[in-house]
Design a protein around this motif. Structure first.
Motif: not given
Length: 505
Positions: A399-401, A411-416, A418-429, A468-476
């Protein structure tokens, strides 16, 4: 409706139609017999003079026992009987014609030994750390029916009149029986077996069967034609619950309900070997094909979704809901869900869409998915392992990245995105095959720093570093991977296939 792997097909062909049966011209003519997953069936043509049939099953070398009469059905061109609750092994079925309540034993016919395989019992639904350690519902983990189980047979003809143990005080019709269990908080062992196409039973509100305050239940289809048509189901405070061998079609007309909703405080739930077709159109513009297939939310945890076939749905699966969004630091929001060996067949999105919890997604087949595969938002951790992504435009998004919010036109990254501008999670592949895609940038190779879609591990046991951090994180200031999959106190034992073998299954 059943989803059969290539492995199982090979097993079935070894014991399939064409085998010699113990028949003569003066006996029942068996036309087909096979073993499947903890079940076996036999088909035969009508025998002159018979007004019914008794069917028996025995383990090879063992003694015969009679199957329930409800499992013997007549079709336009043949008869069929299914024996259920068979632990893996070889079994023989015997068909005996009946006339004037007397068996015509001389005209009985037997199948040869039929091989029955076991369902795969893996994932968080079977975790030793879970409240129940199993999600077998009315069945033991070897596939046999529990000795104390009640069995309820539901058809389209009896859905509003059926009674449990012929006792009207327990409810008359499926809706009343479920309401009685809910009101009394009954958790006695119950197998609900559906036969054929069952349209919406009377008395349901908003087209929904309510499984509330209950547990130790298996809802299963018999044979290859069991379909829930026009209704959906919601689980609340349900425990040790299994749903298997069903087709679900055109449910929830005018609602925003998915086919199966794990709504509140459900534990140890297993949904497997089902077919999910279009739901009824919902109220919103993105619900033309229905609202979805399986939603898991509001502290529902220790769930396994496996060996299901999702047919061209708009939305498929959600892991975590509004409660988790609002309570991400509450320990109860850290739900545990496994998705494995599912076939996402030209579906659009949410495979799954995850928030907050820990999700193991392995050996799934993303087959011509229209929008995206896995979506990770709101501090979730997703381990994508040995999946096969075929012609999936965005296999994984955070989300958000990255590919979630990249605008192709500008060709730009928007604020919102497909995942509605929510805070990001993390995926390990790890071990995923990506065959045809439009946009996917793993960590370290993204065109713009921070705009990545997943972290690709070099080994299954590699821990994702907290740098390795999501671009849009929590308050921390960050959303990092919690490495649940490398924690022996969290993870379970499982067998992983190569992505190519998973496709065949």
């Amino acid at each position: 409706m059943k989803y059969v792997s290539l492995f199982l097909c090979c097993v079935l062909l070894s014991f399939a139609p064409g085998t010699a049966f113990a028949v003569t011209e003066d006996s029942v003519q068996i036309i087909e017999a096979e073993g499947w997953l903890e079940s076996a069936y036999v088909k035969w043509t009508g025998f002159d003079g018979a007004d019914g049939y008794n069917v028996y099953v025995k383990p090879e070398g063992g003694e015969y026992s009679k199957i329930d009469d409800e499992l013997v059905r007549e079709y336009p061109d043949y008869f069929r009987a299914d024996a259920l609750g068979l632990p893996s092994g070889k079994y023989v079925l015997r068909v005996v014609p009946v006339s004037d309540s007397a068996e015509i034993d001389a005209a009985a016919s037997e199948t040869e030994a039929l091989e029955c395989a076991a369902y795969v019992r893996e994932g968080f639904a079977f975790s030793d750390n879970s409240p129940h350690g199993t999600s077998g519902g009315a069945y033991n983990d070897d596939g046999s029916l529990k000795a104390d189980a009640d069995v309820l047979y539901v058809t389209n003809g009896n859905k509003d009149t059926v009674m449990l143990n012929n006792d009207p005080s327990l409810g008359v019709g499926l809706t009343e029986i479920l309401a009685y269990r809910q009101a009394k908080k009954i958790k006695s062992t119950l197998a609900i077996r559906l036969l054929g196409k069952v349209a919406e039973p009377a008395g349901m509100e908003i087209h929904t069967a309510q499984f509330q305050n209950t547990g130790n239940v298996t809802l299963e289809g018999v044979g290859d034609d069991a379909v829930i048509y026009g209704w959906i189901m919601t689980l609340k405070r349900a425990e040790n619950f299994e749903i298997r061998n069903l087709g679900m079609m055109y449910g929830g007309e005018g609602t925003t309900g998915s086919a199966i909703v794990l709504d509140t405080d459900n534990k140890n739930v297993w949904v497997h070997n089902c077919d999910f077709f279009y739901g009824a159109p919902g109220r919103d513009a993105d619900q033309i094909k229905g609202d979805g297939a399986v939603d898991i939310k509001s502290r529902s945890s220790y769930v396994t979704i496996d060996y299901n076939h999702f047919w061209d749905l708009g939305k498929t699966c959600v892991s975590g809901g509004p409660w988790e969004n609002s309570n991400m630091y509450d320990e109860r929001a850290q739900i545990y869900v496994t998705y494995h060996h599912n076939w996402f067949d030209h579906t659009d999105s949410r495979h799954p869409r995850c928030v907050v919890g820990s999700n193991h997604v392995y050996n799934n087949y993303y087959d011509g998915v229209a929008m995206y595969g896995i979506g990770a938002a709101m501090k979730t951790s997703v381990f994508s392992e040995n999946n096969y992504y075929r012609n999936c435009p965005r296999p994984m998004i955070i989300a958000s990245q990255g590919s979630d919010c990249y605008d192709e036109a500008s060709g730009e990254y928007k604020d919102k995105g497909t995942l509605s501008g929510q805070m990001g999670g993390m995926i390990k592949s790890y071990g995923d095959v990506i065959d045809g895609y439009e946009r996917f940038y793993p960590y370290g190779s993204e065109p713009v720093e921070g705009e990545f879609d997943a972290y690709i591990a070099q080994s299954r046991g590699e821990a994702v570093p907290d740098t390795v951090k999501a671009k849009k994180g929590d308050e921390a200031g960050c959303a990092v991977y919690n490495n649940f999959d490398t924690n022996p106190d969290v993870m379970y034992e499982y067998q992983v296939d190569t992505p190519e073998a998973a496709v065949e299954k």
